[in-house]
Design an enzyme around this catalytic site. Structure first.
Site, PDB file in Angstrom:
ATOM      1  CD  GLU A 295      -3.086  -1.091   2.284  1.00  0.00           C
ATOM      2  OE1 GLU A 295      -3.836  -1.604   2.552  1.00  0.00           O
ATOM      3  OE2 GLU A 295      -2.350  -0.954   3.206  1.00  0.00           O
ATOM      4  CD  GLN A 296       3.778   4.453   2.931  1.00  0.00           C
ATOM      5  OE1 GLN A 296       3.283   4.045   3.329  1.00  0.00           O
ATOM      6  NE2 GLN A 296       4.841   5.924   2.286  1.00  0.00           N
TER       7      GLN A 296
ATOM      8  CG  ASP B 134      -2.076  10.701   8.235  1.00  0.00           C
ATOM      9  OD1 ASP B 134      -0.645  10.665   8.978  1.00  0.00           O
ATOM     10  OD2 ASP B 134      -1.746   9.307   6.949  1.00  0.00           O
TER      11      ASP B 134
ATOM     12  CD  GLU C 126       3.208  14.081   6.643  1.00  0.00           C
ATOM     13  OE1 GLU C 126       3.317  13.548   7.280  1.00  0.00           O
ATOM     14  OE2 GLU C 126       3.557  13.861   5.201  1.00  0.00           O
TER      15      GLU C 126
ATOM     16  CD1 TRP D 286      -1.648  13.753   7.812  1.00  0.00           C
ATOM     17  CD2 TRP D 286      -1.039  15.708   6.847  1.00  0.00           C
ATOM     18  NE1 TRP D 286      -0.467  14.165   6.640  1.00  0.00           N
ATOM     19  CE2 TRP D 286      -0.664  15.236   6.568  1.00  0.00           C
ATOM     20  CE3 TRP D 286      -1.304  17.464   6.885  1.00  0.00           C
ATOM     21  CZ2 TRP D 286       0.578  15.870   5.618  1.00  0.00           C
ATOM     22  CZ3 TRP D 286      -0.289  17.795   5.953  1.00  0.00           C
ATOM     23  CH2 TRP D 286       0.734  16.642   4.814  1.00  0.00           C
ATOM     24  CG  HIS D 287       2.484  11.997  10.136  1.00  0.00           C
ATOM     25  ND1 HIS D 287       1.778  10.420   8.985  1.00  0.00           N
ATOM     26  CD2 HIS D 287       3.681  11.095  11.093  1.00  0.00           C
ATOM     27  CE1 HIS D 287       3.126   9.405   9.652  1.00  0.00           C
ATOM     28  NE2 HIS D 287       3.636   9.660  10.394  1.00  0.00           N
TER      29      HIS D 287
END
EC number: 3.4.13.22
Length: 190
Positions: free
Chosen positions: A66-67, A102, A153, A155-156
Site C-alpha cells: 500500500e505504501q 493521520d 505535516e 495531520w501526522h
C-alpha cells in the site's frame, strides 16, 4: 512493541517487519487498523477532548504494498519533489508498523489521503494541546524538515508512549532529536 523505533530513509524497517497484532480503530469513516495500545490511546484522547464529532482517523497501518502504491500514485500525480516532501519511501514509513496516524477534520470529507486538512480549527488546536498526554507527538513539525526529511505535516502523529511524548513535545524535539538525546545520555553514563 518498540514505540521509540526510528523509521525514516536512514533507518528503514527490517525486511518483512510487520506489527505483531492490529485492531480496528474507532472514529474513522472506513477500516483503519492500529496496534492495540495505539488504538486504545487514540480512543481515550478523542473521548477525553470531546472531539468525537469533529475529527476522524484518516489513515493508520499500511502494508509495504500500500505504501508503494501511494508513493507511485503521488509520483504520477504530483511529481518527484512533492512526493519526496510528503510521502515516505516504501519500507521507510511509520505507517507500516501501526504506530502512525493521520487525522483529519470531519467537515473535510473530500480530504486528500496524502495531505488531509488538520489545522486552523479549534478541534485541531485542542487535539494538539492534549495529544502528548496520551502518548502522541506531532511527527513532522514545522521548520524541522532538515532533521526529519519530511515537510511539515500537521495531520501526522506518531505514538511513542508516555513519558516520551511529553518530553519530546515540551522540548519541541523531533523523534530524531530525541534519539540523539537518549544516545548522548547513554554515552555520558557509560
Amino acid at each position: 512493541m518498540n514505540t521509540l523505533q526510528l523509521i525514516n530513509k536512514n533507518h528503514p524497517l527490517k525486511k518483512n517487519q510487520e506489527p505483531p497484532h492490529l485492531v480496528l480503530a474507532p472514529f474513522s469513516d472506513h477500516d483503519v487498523y492500529l496496534q492495540p495500545e495505539v488504538a486504545k490511546q487514540w480512543e481515550r484522547l478523542v473521548r477525553a477532548t470531546g472531539l468525537e464529532k469533529d475529527i476522524r482517523l484518516v489513515d493508520g497501518y499500511r502494508t509495504e504494498k500500500e505504501q508503494r502504491r501511494l508513493w507511485e500514485y503521488s509520483l504520477k500525480e504530483n511529481g518527484l519533489a512533492y512526493t519526496k516532501q510528503f510521502v515516505a519511501l516504501p519500507g521507510c514509513s511509520e505507517h507500516q508498523i501501526g504506530l502512525a496516524i493521520d487525522v483529519g477534520l470531519k467537515k473535510q470529507e473530500d480530504d486528500d489521503l496524502i495531505c488531509p486538512h488538520f489545522r486552523d480549527s479549534a478541534a485541531a488546536d485542542l487535539f494538539m494541546q492534549q495529544m502528548m498526554n496520551y502518548g502522541f507527538i506531532l511527527r513532522y513539525p514545522e521548520d524541522k524538515q532538515e532533521i526529519t526529511g519530511i515537510s511539515y505535516e500537521p495531520w501526522h502523529f506518531r505514538y511513542v508512549g508516555l513519558p516520551h511524548s511529553q518530553v519530546i513535545t515540551a522540548q519541541k524535539w523531533t523523534l530524531e532529536e530525541y534519539h540523539d538525546y537518549l544516545a548522548q545520555t547513554v554515552r555520558q553514563f557509560a
